[in-house]
Write a protein that holds these residues in place. Structure first.
Motif, PDB file in Angstrom:
ATOM      1  N   PRO A 120       0.777  -1.145   0.034  1.00  0.00           N
ATOM      2  CA  PRO A 120      -0.169   0.246  -0.115  1.00  0.00           C
ATOM      3  C   PRO A 120       0.617   1.547   0.059  1.00  0.00           C
ATOM      4  O   PRO A 120       2.278   0.903   0.535  1.00  0.00           O
ATOM      5  CB  PRO A 120      -0.925  -0.137   1.570  1.00  0.00           C
ATOM      6  CG  PRO A 120      -0.108  -1.473   2.058  1.00  0.00           C
ATOM      7  CD  PRO A 120       1.200  -2.655   1.291  1.00  0.00           C
ATOM      8  N   MET A 121       0.149   2.048  -0.295  1.00  0.00           N
ATOM      9  CA  MET A 121       1.359   3.679  -1.047  1.00  0.00           C
ATOM     10  C   MET A 121       0.126   4.912  -0.838  1.00  0.00           C
ATOM     11  O   MET A 121      -0.501   4.498  -1.600  1.00  0.00           O
ATOM     12  CB  MET A 121       2.286   3.776  -1.600  1.00  0.00           C
ATOM     13  CG  MET A 121       2.548   4.838  -1.676  1.00  0.00           C
ATOM     14  SD  MET A 121       4.378   5.211  -2.336  1.00  0.00           S
ATOM     15  CE  MET A 121       4.954   4.693  -1.192  1.00  0.00           C
ATOM     16  N   VAL A 122      -0.210   5.802  -0.095  1.00  0.00           N
ATOM     17  CA  VAL A 122      -1.037   7.303  -0.274  1.00  0.00           C
ATOM     18  C   VAL A 122      -0.014   8.459  -0.642  1.00  0.00           C
ATOM     19  O   VAL A 122       0.762   7.811   0.326  1.00  0.00           O
ATOM     20  CB  VAL A 122      -1.903   6.691   0.804  1.00  0.00           C
ATOM     21  CG1 VAL A 122      -3.211   5.923  -0.148  1.00  0.00           C
ATOM     22  CG2 VAL A 122      -1.525   6.897   1.740  1.00  0.00           C
ATOM     23  N   MET A 123      -0.255   9.201  -1.003  1.00  0.00           N
ATOM     24  CA  MET A 123       0.193  10.427  -1.211  1.00  0.00           C
ATOM     25  C   MET A 123      -0.783  11.097  -0.200  1.00  0.00           C
ATOM     26  O   MET A 123      -2.071  11.622  -0.978  1.00  0.00           O
ATOM     27  CB  MET A 123       0.213  10.674  -2.635  1.00  0.00           C
ATOM     28  CG  MET A 123       1.013  12.829  -2.539  1.00  0.00           C
ATOM     29  SD  MET A 123       1.642  12.522  -4.012  1.00  0.00           S
ATOM     30  CE  MET A 123       0.638  12.781  -4.881  1.00  0.00           C
ATOM     31  N   GLY A 124      -0.041  12.767   0.709  1.00  0.00           N
ATOM     32  CA  GLY A 124      -1.085  13.086   1.464  1.00  0.00           C
ATOM     33  C   GLY A 124      -0.737  14.819   0.769  1.00  0.00           C
ATOM     34  O   GLY A 124       0.699  14.953   0.581  1.00  0.00           O
ATOM     35  N   VAL A 125      -1.694  15.737   0.351  1.00  0.00           N
ATOM     36  CA  VAL A 125      -0.745  16.775  -0.435  1.00  0.00           C
ATOM     37  C   VAL A 125      -1.550  17.529   0.576  1.00  0.00           C
ATOM     38  O   VAL A 125      -2.382  17.882   0.698  1.00  0.00           O
ATOM     39  CB  VAL A 125      -1.934  17.008  -1.732  1.00  0.00           C
ATOM     40  CG1 VAL A 125      -1.886  18.004  -2.389  1.00  0.00           C
ATOM     41  CG2 VAL A 125      -2.082  15.436  -2.479  1.00  0.00           C
ATOM     42  N   GLY A 126      -0.608  18.641   0.958  1.00  0.00           N
ATOM     43  CA  GLY A 126      -0.699  19.482   1.688  1.00  0.00           C
ATOM     44  C   GLY A 126      -0.157  21.391   0.586  1.00  0.00           C
ATOM     45  O   GLY A 126      -0.193  21.316  -0.010  1.00  0.00           O
ATOM     46  N   THR A 127       0.380  22.256   2.450  1.00  0.00           N
ATOM     47  CA  THR A 127      -0.178  23.061   1.711  1.00  0.00           C
ATOM     48  C   THR A 127       1.740  23.186   1.673  1.00  0.00           C
ATOM     49  O   THR A 127       1.768  24.315   2.855  1.00  0.00           O
ATOM     50  CB  THR A 127      -0.950  24.308   2.167  1.00  0.00           C
ATOM     51  OG1 THR A 127      -1.947  23.679   2.083  1.00  0.00           O
ATOM     52  CG2 THR A 127      -0.180  26.650   1.751  1.00  0.00           C
TER      53      THR A 127
ATOM     54  N   LYS B 208      -8.522  13.579  -3.544  1.00  0.00           N
ATOM     55  CA  LYS B 208      -9.506  12.613  -2.446  1.00  0.00           C
ATOM     56  C   LYS B 208      -9.509  13.700  -1.011  1.00  0.00           C
ATOM     57  O   LYS B 208      -8.702  13.589  -0.589  1.00  0.00           O
ATOM     58  CB  LYS B 208      -9.938  11.654  -2.718  1.00  0.00           C
ATOM     59  CG  LYS B 208      -9.871  11.297  -4.305  1.00  0.00           C
ATOM     60  CD  LYS B 208     -10.822   9.199  -3.852  1.00  0.00           C
ATOM     61  CE  LYS B 208     -11.360   9.100  -5.400  1.00  0.00           C
ATOM     62  NZ  LYS B 208     -11.075   7.878  -6.182  1.00  0.00           N
ATOM     63  N   THR B 209     -10.649  14.158  -1.005  1.00  0.00           N
ATOM     64  CA  THR B 209     -10.683  14.851   0.148  1.00  0.00           C
ATOM     65  C   THR B 209     -11.289  13.277   1.158  1.00  0.00           C
ATOM     66  O   THR B 209     -12.787  12.919   1.247  1.00  0.00           O
ATOM     67  CB  THR B 209     -11.635  15.638   0.631  1.00  0.00           C
ATOM     68  OG1 THR B 209     -11.449  16.294  -0.814  1.00  0.00           O
ATOM     69  CG2 THR B 209     -11.760  16.361   1.837  1.00  0.00           C
ATOM     70  N   ILE B 210     -10.833  12.717   2.510  1.00  0.00           N
ATOM     71  CA  ILE B 210     -11.027  11.926   3.425  1.00  0.00           C
ATOM     72  C   ILE B 210     -11.508  12.612   4.260  1.00  0.00           C
ATOM     73  O   ILE B 210     -11.553  13.753   5.163  1.00  0.00           O
ATOM     74  CB  ILE B 210      -9.549  11.722   3.879  1.00  0.00           C
ATOM     75  CG1 ILE B 210      -8.938  10.543   2.253  1.00  0.00           C
ATOM     76  CG2 ILE B 210     -10.096  10.579   5.255  1.00  0.00           C
ATOM     77  CD1 ILE B 210      -9.754   9.340   2.291  1.00  0.00           C
TER      78      ILE B 210
ATOM     79  N   PRO C 155      -3.031  15.014  10.552  1.00  0.00           N
ATOM     80  CA  PRO C 155      -2.842  15.839  11.520  1.00  0.00           C
ATOM     81  C   PRO C 155      -2.945  17.290  10.167  1.00  0.00           C
ATOM     82  O   PRO C 155      -2.845  18.113  10.795  1.00  0.00           O
ATOM     83  CB  PRO C 155      -1.921  16.110  12.205  1.00  0.00           C
ATOM     84  CG  PRO C 155      -1.500  14.320  12.448  1.00  0.00           C
ATOM     85  CD  PRO C 155      -2.063  13.724  11.576  1.00  0.00           C
ATOM     86  N   TYR C 156      -2.347  16.545   8.770  1.00  0.00           N
ATOM     87  CA  TYR C 156      -1.892  17.937   8.069  1.00  0.00           C
ATOM     88  C   TYR C 156      -2.348  17.862   6.679  1.00  0.00           C
ATOM     89  O   TYR C 156      -2.814  18.605   6.227  1.00  0.00           O
ATOM     90  CB  TYR C 156      -0.114  17.252   7.590  1.00  0.00           C
ATOM     91  CG  TYR C 156       1.169  17.607   9.025  1.00  0.00           C
ATOM     92  CD1 TYR C 156       1.469  18.513   9.644  1.00  0.00           C
ATOM     93  CD2 TYR C 156       0.990  15.988   9.727  1.00  0.00           C
ATOM     94  CE1 TYR C 156       1.915  18.667  10.476  1.00  0.00           C
ATOM     95  CE2 TYR C 156       2.378  16.052  10.551  1.00  0.00           C
ATOM     96  CZ  TYR C 156       2.259  17.268  11.228  1.00  0.00           C
ATOM     97  OH  TYR C 156       2.876  16.491  11.930  1.00  0.00           O
ATOM     98  N   THR C 157      -2.767  17.290   6.782  1.00  0.00           N
ATOM     99  CA  THR C 157      -3.908  17.061   5.592  1.00  0.00           C
ATOM    100  C   THR C 157      -5.020  15.809   5.160  1.00  0.00           C
ATOM    101  O   THR C 157      -4.589  14.854   5.251  1.00  0.00           O
ATOM    102  CB  THR C 157      -3.277  17.240   3.927  1.00  0.00           C
ATOM    103  OG1 THR C 157      -3.936  16.994   3.375  1.00  0.00           O
ATOM    104  CG2 THR C 157      -1.839  15.730   3.720  1.00  0.00           C
ATOM    105  N   ARG C 158      -5.639  16.273   4.501  1.00  0.00           N
ATOM    106  CA  ARG C 158      -7.074  14.965   3.983  1.00  0.00           C
ATOM    107  C   ARG C 158      -6.359  15.037   2.428  1.00  0.00           C
ATOM    108  O   ARG C 158      -7.607  13.887   2.020  1.00  0.00           O
ATOM    109  CB  ARG C 158      -8.482  15.230   4.791  1.00  0.00           C
ATOM    110  CG  ARG C 158      -8.328  15.476   6.058  1.00  0.00           C
ATOM    111  CD  ARG C 158      -9.645  16.399   6.843  1.00  0.00           C
ATOM    112  NE  ARG C 158      -9.069  16.769   8.030  1.00  0.00           N
ATOM    113  CZ  ARG C 158     -10.331  15.572   8.834  1.00  0.00           C
ATOM    114  NH1 ARG C 158     -11.078  14.754   8.211  1.00  0.00           N
ATOM    115  NH2 ARG C 158      -9.852  15.886   9.953  1.00  0.00           N
ATOM    116  N   GLU C 159      -6.433  15.932   2.331  1.00  0.00           N
ATOM    117  CA  GLU C 159      -6.525  16.106   0.368  1.00  0.00           C
ATOM    118  C   GLU C 159      -5.243  14.894   0.066  1.00  0.00           C
ATOM    119  O   GLU C 159      -3.692  14.151   0.468  1.00  0.00           O
ATOM    120  CB  GLU C 159      -5.568  17.213  -0.006  1.00  0.00           C
ATOM    121  CG  GLU C 159      -6.185  18.327   0.845  1.00  0.00           C
ATOM    122  CD  GLU C 159      -7.807  18.498  -0.520  1.00  0.00           C
ATOM    123  OE1 GLU C 159      -8.235  19.016  -1.371  1.00  0.00           O
ATOM    124  OE2 GLU C 159      -8.718  18.257   0.586  1.00  0.00           O
TER     125      GLU C 159
END
Ligand code: F6R
Length: 607
Positions: free
Chosen positions: A180-187, A238-240, A201-205
């Motif tokens: 498994p692998m997911v990417m989190g897209v933050g600012t 996608k927004t979680i 804690p940093y992003t739901r994107e």
């Protein structure tokens, strides 16, 4: 197995990565490590043992404030769990640091070739081989992106990797095949990880990375490529809606007890949108597009397999669909006879269990449609399935599965009712009673749980010195007996066996003596008289009995544990938490590491 995280952003990377690893520790916890790059040098800190050991080591070191890096928490596959086998691994010239989850099957051949070229190895792992292969690739390719692609195109097996190098400060690369692998897209920051809680804690994107994709992140950009061709791949963010709190302990001593107490909500969440209250009708948009199966093959492992065994009773009884339930690791290698056009139902909390995924692959090859019943959104099981039903249990962190099973049973019950109605074979009274009464279970359970916990505490103190336990049940309670035994053994290390009550006389009863207690499910159903006779047989051999039962039931045993009585099969939803609480309280009383039992990991992504 193993938890990985990569970060490129504006915050000091090491504390952020260690916090992320803490939320991933359920994936493995026999060693851990982090790597960052500072002044063209890789900073590497690793420690054998749990994350606390890494914390201690980091506290003694003066790590820099580098704002990118990778971290890993390990569940050993190749090489014993000692520091030199911990991740990250470095290539032999210490220019590249890599973390890996999975198994490189052809690592031995690659290692032989690299040894011949003068490479030296410091660990026993397949991962270090891959890291050095990337270093070899760096000699023939203009940049890290192409070097990683070059190396990955030569390996066979499963991997999720993340890589940093002294060549490209501020950049983290990652790739996956069958892990498994997911990417989190933050600012101003981006993440890669094995699971969403690592960066919640940093992003739901979130962007779900597919097999054969290679990711490049920096603080301000992210790109995804096809690992073979390096063509860019378009991805959707996608927004979680997961709650950060849900991934924390919320005041409980352990995740396991928190998750047991979450079960009323889990049932409500699983029912939400699936029971039309006005019409008292089950609506399952997820499987609306398919005809009820003529035959169903359930494939799953461990606790999810027990849920499947339970589901068989109701699906056969209410929907009149013949069901076979198989342990995925058996199913995948036994060349099963599967009729084209049939349906397989894969049950998996994590959606990443390697054996279940292999079972899905086999069923697909044989022409079956797949329904995935899983908890983790966007997981591999979900992506491999034709129809997906999410169990809505929220993140399950404790290694011992509790609320996930509760949600699986809820979903299986819904399927049995839905198909029964669509086929017109379920008796109308049963259908409306089940649809109606299911909705009251959350509040009944919520009220009952505190007293159930106290009873579990009393009994656990009395029996904590037992070396062995039988768990007995009939009908719907036979799978629960298997589950009760699994829970007790996996977290308290007390030997326990689950049996169908009627099987005792065919051998196991020989083990009964005053020091070998039996935990029986003797609830008030039509099989109760049979269970009672089986228990009398145990008592006649001097065995002590704890019995889960209901008020007013005529049963004379050492310890009655009376649960509120509800309608028919719904009693399962009260009995299951009692079993879980007994295991929990026993393990906690014995001082065991409840959330992270020895030798186990949360999602079993190896065979
Ligand atoms: C036991 C337990 C395991 C899992 C099994 C399957 O408490 O958690 O037996 O049920 O490893 O995992 P999933 O459901 O993620 O496929």
């Amino acid at each position: 197995m193993c938890g990985i995280i990569g970060y490129a952003g504006h915050r000091p990377a090491v504390p952020l990565i260690v916090e992320g690893l803490r939320r991933l520790e359920y994936r493995g916890y026999d060693s851990a490590g982090v790597a960052t790059v500072q002044n063209k040098e890789i900073e590497l800190v690793r420690a054998a043992g749990k994350l606390a050991a890494l914390d201690e080591k980091l506290a003694r070191k003066n790590v820099t404030n580098s704002t990118f890096g990778v971290g890993h928490t390990r569940w050993a596959t190749h090489g014993v769990p000692v520091e030199r086998n911990a991740h990250p691994h470095l290539d032999h010239e210490k220019n590249i640091a890599m973390i890996h989850n999975g198994i490189i099957e052809n690592y031995q051949e690659i290692k032989t070739e690299l040894l011949a070229k003068g490479y030296e190895f410091r660990s026993d792992t397949d991962s270090e081989v891959l890291c050095n292969l990337i270093a070899e690739g760096r000699k023939h390719n203009p940049n890290m992106l192409e070097s990683i692609s070059w190396a990955l195109n030569q390996v066979e097996g499963a991997y999720a990797i993340a890589v940093v190098s002294i060549d490209e400060p501020g950049t983290v690369y990652a790739a996956r095949v069958a892990s498994p692998m997911v990417m989190g897209v933050g600012t101003g920051e981006n993440f890669v990880a094995s699971d969403i809680p690592a960066f919640l804690p940093y992003t739901r994107e979130v962007v779900f990375i597919e097999d054969g994709e290679l990711v490049k992140i920096t603080s301000s950009s992210w790109e995804v490529f096809n690992v073979e061709t390096l063509e860019p791949v378009e991805k959707e963010i996608k927004t979680i809606n997961w709650d950060v709190q849900a991934a924390q302990k919320g005041g409980y001593k352990h995740f396991m007890i928190k998750e047991i107490f979450e079960q009323p909500k889990v049932i409500s969440d699983c029912l939400a949108g699936r029971v039309d209250q006005a019409k008292n009708e089950i609506v399952l948009p997820e499987v609306e597009g398919m005809e009820p199966p003529e035959r169903l093959h359930i494939i799953a492992c461990g606790t999810s397999y027990h849920a499947g065994l339970w589901g068989k009773y109701l699906i056969e009884q209410w929907a009149k669909i013949p069901v076979e339930v198989e342990i995925a690791s058996e199913f995948r290698y036994r060349d099963p006879l599967l009729a084209k056009g049939g349906v397989a139902l894969a049950i998996s909390q994590s959606g990443e269990t390697a054996d279940t995924l292999a079972g899905i692959k086999l069923a697909k090859e044989k022409g079956l449609s797949i329904i995935g019943l899983c908890n983790v959104v966007g997981s591999s099981v979900a992506r491999e399935s034709d129809y997906v039903m999410y169990t809505q249990a929220g993140p399950e962190i404790s290694v011992a599965s509790t609320k996930a099973m509760c949600s699986q049973l809820t979903a299986l019950m819904l399927l049995a009712l839905y198909w029964g109605k669509r086929k017109g074979v379920i008796d109308a009274t049963t259908y409306s009673r089940a649809a109606q009464d299911m909705r009251s279970i959350p509040s009944i359970l919520e009220t009952a749980l505190p007293a159930m916990r106290s009873r579990a505490q009393e009994l656990s103190r009395e029996y904590s010195e037992a070396n062995s336990f039988f768990f007995l049940g009939r009908g719907l309670y036979f799978p629960l007996a298997l589950e009760g035994a699994l829970k007790l053994k996996e977290i308290s290390y007390i030997h326990a066996e689950g049996y169908a009550s009627g099987e005792m006389k065919h051998g196991p009863i020989a083990l009964i003596d005053p020091k070998f207690p039996t935990f029986a499910m003797a609830l008030n159903d039509e099989l109760f008289p049979k269970v009672k006779s089986n228990l009398v047989e145990v008592q006649a051999r001097g065995g002590e009995i704890i019995a889960l039962t209901n008020p007013g039931v005529d049963l004379d045993v050492e310890h009655r544990w009376s649960l509120p009585e509800v309608w028919g099969p719904l009693n399962t939803f009260i009995a299951l938490p009692a079993l879980q609480l007994f295991a929990y309280e026993t393990a906690d009383y014995l001082g065991k590491d409840v959330d992270q039992p020895r030798n186990l990991a949360k999602s079993v992504t190896v065979e």
